[in-house]
Every structure is written in C-alpha cells, then in structure tokens.
Write a protein that holds these residues in place. Structure first.
Motif, short mmCIF file in Angstrom:
data_model
loop_
_atom_site.label_atom_id
_atom_site.label_comp_id
_atom_site.label_asym_id
_atom_site.label_seq_id
_atom_site.Cartn_x
_atom_site.Cartn_y
_atom_site.Cartn_z
N ALA A 89 -11.99 -7.93 18.05
CA ALA A 89 -10.64 -7.87 18.61
C ALA A 89 -10.64 -7.28 20.01
CB ALA A 89 -9.73 -7.06 17.69
N ILE A 90 -11.46 -6.24 20.24
CA ILE A 90 -11.54 -5.64 21.57
C ILE A 90 -12.16 -6.62 22.55
CG2 ILE A 90 -12.62 -3.80 22.93
CD1 ILE A 90 -12.41 -2.02 20.41
N ALA A 91 -13.20 -7.32 22.12
CA ALA A 91 -13.85 -8.30 22.99
C ALA A 91 -12.89 -9.43 23.35
CB ALA A 91 -15.11 -8.85 22.32
N VAL A 92 -12.17 -9.93 22.36
CA VAL A 92 -11.21 -11.01 22.62
C VAL A 92 -10.12 -10.52 23.57
CG1 VAL A 92 -9.39 -12.41 21.56
CG2 VAL A 92 -11.65 -12.23 20.47
N ALA A 93 -9.61 -9.31 23.34
CA ALA A 93 -8.57 -8.77 24.21
C ALA A 93 -9.08 -8.60 25.63
CB ALA A 93 -8.09 -7.42 23.66
N THR A 94 -10.31 -8.12 25.78
CA THR A 94 -10.89 -7.90 27.11
C THR A 94 -11.01 -9.21 27.88
OG1 THR A 94 -12.09 -5.96 26.32
CG2 THR A 94 -12.92 -7.02 28.32
N GLU A 95 -11.53 -10.23 27.22
CA GLU A 95 -11.71 -11.50 27.92
C GLU A 95 -10.37 -12.16 28.20
OE1 GLU A 95 -14.62 -13.75 25.71
OE2 GLU A 95 -16.20 -12.26 26.12
N ARG A 96 -9.42 -12.00 27.30
CA ARG A 96 -8.09 -12.56 27.57
C ARG A 96 -7.41 -11.80 28.69
NH1 ARG A 96 -5.63 -16.25 29.21
NH2 ARG A 96 -3.38 -16.30 28.91
N LEU A 97 -7.57 -10.48 28.75
CA LEU A 97 -6.98 -9.70 29.83
C LEU A 97 -7.57 -10.12 31.17
CD1 LEU A 97 -6.78 -6.16 28.21
CD2 LEU A 97 -4.84 -7.44 29.16
N TRP A 98 -8.86 -10.42 31.20
CA TRP A 98 -9.44 -10.87 32.46
C TRP A 98 -8.85 -12.23 32.86
CZ3 TRP A 98 -11.16 -9.04 36.64
CH2 TRP A 98 -11.73 -9.88 37.60
N GLU A 99 -8.71 -13.13 31.91
CA GLU A 99 -8.08 -14.42 32.21
C GLU A 99 -6.66 -14.22 32.72
OE1 GLU A 99 -8.32 -16.43 28.49
OE2 GLU A 99 -10.46 -16.88 28.67
N MET A 100 -5.94 -13.27 32.13
CA MET A 100 -4.58 -12.97 32.59
C MET A 100 -4.61 -12.43 34.02
SD MET A 100 -3.34 -11.23 29.02
CE MET A 100 -1.82 -10.49 29.62
N CYS A 101 -5.61 -11.61 34.34
CA CYS A 101 -5.73 -11.08 35.70
C CYS A 101 -5.96 -12.21 36.71
CB CYS A 101 -6.87 -10.07 35.77
SG CYS A 101 -6.51 -8.48 35.00
N VAL A 102 -6.80 -13.16 36.35
CA VAL A 102 -7.06 -14.29 37.25
C VAL A 102 -5.78 -15.12 37.45
CG1 VAL A 102 -8.36 -16.44 37.55
CG2 VAL A 102 -9.52 -14.37 36.71
N THR A 103 -5.08 -15.39 36.35
CA THR A 103 -3.80 -16.12 36.45
C THR A 103 -2.80 -15.33 37.30
OG1 THR A 103 -4.15 -17.12 34.28
CG2 THR A 103 -1.89 -17.09 35.12
N PHE A 104 -2.74 -14.04 37.08
CA PHE A 104 -1.85 -13.17 37.86
C PHE A 104 -2.19 -13.23 39.34
CE2 PHE A 104 -2.13 -8.91 39.84
CZ PHE A 104 -0.81 -8.76 40.20
N LEU A 105 -3.48 -13.14 39.68
CA LEU A 105 -3.87 -13.15 41.09
C LEU A 105 -3.58 -14.50 41.74
CD1 LEU A 105 -7.19 -11.12 40.81
CD2 LEU A 105 -5.13 -10.42 42.04
N ASP A 106 -3.79 -15.58 40.98
CA ASP A 106 -3.41 -16.91 41.51
C ASP A 106 -1.92 -16.94 41.86
OD1 ASP A 106 -5.87 -18.17 41.57
OD2 ASP A 106 -5.71 -18.90 39.52
N TRP A 107 -1.09 -16.38 40.96
CA TRP A 107 0.34 -16.31 41.25
C TRP A 107 0.64 -15.38 42.42
CZ3 TRP A 107 3.04 -11.65 40.76
CH2 TRP A 107 4.42 -11.72 41.06
N PHE A 108 0.01 -14.22 42.41
CA PHE A 108 0.27 -13.20 43.43
C PHE A 108 0.02 -13.77 44.83
CE2 PHE A 108 -0.70 -9.71 46.23
CZ PHE A 108 0.13 -8.67 45.82
N PHE A 109 -1.05 -14.55 44.98
CA PHE A 109 -1.44 -15.06 46.29
C PHE A 109 -0.89 -16.45 46.58
CE2 PHE A 109 -4.83 -11.82 45.71
CZ PHE A 109 -4.59 -11.10 46.87
N THR A 110 0.15 -16.87 45.86
CA THR A 110 0.78 -18.17 46.11
C THR A 110 2.18 -17.95 46.65
OG1 THR A 110 -0.48 -19.23 44.33
CG2 THR A 110 1.52 -20.33 45.07
N ASP A 111 2.44 -18.52 47.80
CA ASP A 111 3.78 -18.44 48.41
C ASP A 111 4.69 -19.49 47.80
OD1 ASP A 111 4.11 -16.38 50.32
OD2 ASP A 111 2.78 -17.40 51.72
N GLU A 112 5.37 -19.16 46.69
CA GLU A 112 6.33 -20.14 46.14
C GLU A 112 7.51 -20.32 47.08
OE1 GLU A 112 7.21 -16.16 44.14
OE2 GLU A 112 5.46 -17.33 44.72
N VAL A 113 7.82 -19.28 47.83
CA VAL A 113 8.76 -19.37 48.96
C VAL A 113 8.10 -18.63 50.12
CG1 VAL A 113 10.85 -19.53 47.54
CG2 VAL A 113 10.02 -17.29 48.23
N TYR A 114 8.50 -18.96 51.32
CA TYR A 114 7.86 -18.38 52.50
C TYR A 114 7.94 -16.85 52.47
CZ TYR A 114 6.73 -17.25 57.31
OH TYR A 114 6.16 -16.72 58.44
#
Length: 446
Positions: A53-78
């Motif tokens: 469960a800890i391993a699954v949570a860790t790898e999912r949290l990393w995937e969430m971080c990557v998704t978050f960073l993709d969103w963070f660095f995307t200008d949906e509006v200027y």
C-alpha cells in the motif's frame, strides 16, 4: 503495523562507526538519534499488504506530482503560470528559467535524482501526504544504515530475547534505485567527461554525509573513475578566521565556480534554490545567474523545477487539482492562509497545521486549534513569505514517539522507507531514526 521490541546490540556504536555515514550522530547515545540509544529500543513491523500500500501510494503520488507540474506550467490563460509562481513567492527574475527547466526535464536534461514523501500512515490504514521533500531530500545515509542494522541483527542477534520473525525483510531498495538513476545521469550528462561537484554546507555534517553516501553509490555501482569533488558553500576558515579554502562562487558571466575558479559543469546541491537566489540577490548578481541558467549549460541536481515541488504552497495547489478525484485519499485538505473560501475558513476554525511556504525539519510549523497554537516550532526567520494551512491528522505513536514514514520515489518508483519519531507532534531535526521490518508471520522459528 506495530511496534516491536528489539535488543540493543552489545557493540551497536562500533557497528555504526564501521558501517554508516552519519556515524557521529547515529552513534552518539546522548543525542538519541538512533533507536538503540533508548532504554527500550524498538522497531516498526509492517505487514506485506501495508508495504504494498505504501509503495502504491508513493508511485501514485509521484504520478500526481507530474500531472500537477504539467498543469502548473501550462498557461490556460495568459499569465496563469506567472501568477502561480508569484503565489509561491518565487522571485520574478527566475520565472522563465524555471518554466524552461520543466520543459527540458524529459528525456535527458534537468534530471532529478530522488524525492522523499513524508507520509502519515495511520493506525486505521490511511496513507496521507504531509510534505514533499523534492529539492533537499536528506536521510539517505540513515536509510542505508537501517539495512546494515537489519543484516547484522539477522546474523548475530536472533538468539537474543527479541529475535526478528523468520520471514522478516525490509522495504529498502534505496541503494539499487539510486544506482540506477546515477547510471542514467552519468550517461545523459556524460559524467565520465565532466565529473560532478557536490556542494555541501560546511556547518551541517549531514550534508557532507549524504554527499559521501551518494558518491559511494556512484563509484561502487557506476564508475569509480568519475571525477568528484566536495565544495563547501562558504569555504573553510582556520581557528584564526583566515580562509583556507574558498567556497562556491560565481564568475562574471554567472557560472558557478569552485575553490580554484574552475567552472562547474555538473553540480549536486543540498542547498535550497530559494536560499541560493537570496544569496545571489544580496550580492547583486541575480541577472548574471539568470542569464547563465537560461543557457542550461550547467546541470544542477536537483533542477530548478524541483523548487516548485518543494514549496509547501504546492500542497495547497495539489489539493486544488485532485480534491474531486479518487486520489484525494492520499491528500489532506490544504489551503493558502489567506484563502477566504468556506472550506478554508472551516479548516481554520478547527484543528489544523500551519506551515511556512519555505523551510524544512519542522521549522516555523504550528498546530492550531482555532483559538491559538497548541504546539509550535521556532520560525528561525521563515514565514515572511506566507503560510499554508493543512488539515491535522494524528500521527501514530510507539513507545512515546509520534512517527512519520518517509517514502522514497526515484525515477517514478517506490524505493523504500525511513521512519522518524519525535516526542513532539511536529517532527524536528535529529529526532529519532526507527528501523523497520516487513513480516506477515510475526514469529521466530529457529
């Protein structure tokens, strides 16, 4: 998940000195940093389903971080990205180079070595993210030493009053995963040609020990001929205050230079980007550093984009991104302190944890009850940049210690855990390192 008594090995201090980085603090019984310094040493035992469960949570949290960073660095509006960077109080001159760093992170540039998630693994089986140690993730040396403890205990202490279960193992693949990422970095950054400089704070022993651990893995598992050097942040002085070795510098073009004025092509650091930026601003050379970083000629580990992930404001933005998804089960409701929404106000009125956007090792953190602080740590100058508020979760306890599970994510994979305990609900520096085992049987059969 349960605490189990273990024997204090008769030669535990000598074993640490012979088999551990961080040897001085780990073997110092007065500091009570390693569990065998306690009158009743103990370890944590996890079931294999909990390890999974800890391993699954860790790898999912990393995937969430990557998704978050993709969103963070995307200008949906200027200007959206710039507003987020400003929200994290990152200095404006660095905004563009941080954006460029994320754009370069795949496949072979601006690579990360490792990340550690601090997790509350509750007695009810919930796994909740407390913090992300993305930019300066210490505790690698302690992670490796707990494996050496486990091997020694299995070999020499199963005849004691407290043997480990027959099927005991440990969730600890740190060495192997770091070695794998070093191989990738060595190839992509051509370390055999460039070498690598390890920057450490001369006032912090743990910085040097972490660097030496990583150097050993690099040399033992990748190539012993890769050139490495240790560079001190401010330099070294003798007892009279005379400089005997220069520290990190910048030349007129903004390149990092070492103690003999040589430019540094690859730099590993355990010093926050925010502190580097503050130091450079005080020297009046921000423009030169930004100009150099824009060229991407110098490779830095951890890279600039990790500055976003390590800022505690990222926890509030992560919650904003995932609060309506099933992955919210790994997160705690978190908001910026100045958020006036109904949800944030409700959290403020109850029991919450107030954390500065910057800082580490519990600095500036307080547990709030709506009417004031229940418990707090000194701010040491942090907090001027702002705070987040995070829902309080009760940490599990063992032998009078509240404990946090640090779970390593390396190249997206779960790489093991290290556990810290503290008599305070706010885990601080040099608390208590608690080894662990994984076992389903709970019995020792000779």
């Amino acid at each position: 998940m349960k605490a189990i008594r273990v024997a204090r090995r008769s030669g535990w201090q000598n074993h640490i000195r012979e088999h551990a980085y961080q040897a001085d603090v780990l073997s110092d019984a007065a500091q009570k940093y390693w569990v065998e310094a306690l009158p009743e040493p103990f370890a944590m035992q996890f079931h294999t389903t909990e390890e999974t469960a800890i391993a699954v949570a860790t790898e999912r949290l990393w995937e969430m971080c990557v998704t978050f960073l993709d969103w963070f660095f995307t200008d949906e509006v200027y200007g959206a990205v710039d507003r987020r960077l400003e929200r994290l109080r990152i200095p404006a001159p660095y905004w563009q180079v941080i954006k460029d760093s994320w754009d370069r992170c795949d496949p072979v540039e601006d690579l990360s070595l490792l990340t550690r998630f601090d997790l509350a693994v509750t007695e009810e089986g919930q796994i909740k993210l407390l913090e992300i140690n993305g930019e300066t993730p210490l505790l690698g040396a302690e992670t490796v030493y707990q494996w050496n403890w486990y091997v020694d205990y299995q070999r020499n202490y199963q005849h004691s009053d407290y043997p480990l279960p027959s099927d005991a193992n440990q969730f600890n693949d740190f060495w192997e995963h770091v070695a794998g990422q070093w191989r990738r970095i060595a190839e992509d950054y051509d370390l055999r040609k460039t070498g690598i400089t390890f920057l450490v704070d001369e006032n912090l022993e743990e910085d040097a020990e972490m660097a030496m651990q990583l150097i050993q893995i690099l040399h033992d598992e990748v190539d012993p001929n890769i050139y490495v050097q240790i560079l001190y942040l401010r330099g070294l002085r003798d007892e009279q205050g005379n400089e005997v070795q220069r520290g990190l510098g910048l030349d007129e073009e903004g390149y990092f230079i070492d103690a003999v004025n040589q430019r540094i092509p690859v730099l590993w650091k355990i010093y926050d980007w925010s502190d580097i930026q503050s130091d450079v601003a005080n020297l009046g050379v921000t423009e030169a550093l930004v100009r150099q970083l824009a060229t991407a000629e110098v490779k830095v580990i951890e890279p600039l984009w990790k500055q976003v992930l390590s800022n505690k404001g990222a926890l509030a933005l992560l919650w904003e991104c995932f609060k309506d998804s099933p992955d919210r089960r790994y997160l705690l409701p978190t908001y910026f302190e100045d958020d006036v929404s109904v949800e944030a106000t409700r959290l403020l009125m109850g029991m919450s944890v107030k954390k500065p956007l910057l800082g580490m090792e519990g600095v500036g953190i307080s547990i709030e009850t709506g009417g004031g602080a229940l418990e707090s740590r000194p701010s040491l100058g942090y907090g001027r940049e702002g705070f987040i508020i995070q829902e309080y979760v009760e940490l599990p306890q063992a032998f009078g210690y509240y404990y946090v599970v640090g779970s390593w994510a390396i190249d997206g994979a779960a790489a093991g855990i290290v556990i810290r305990g503290d008599t305070s609900r706010i885990t601080g520096r040099h608390c208590l390192i608690i080894p662990h085992i994984v076992s389903d049987a709970g019995l020792y059969i000779p």
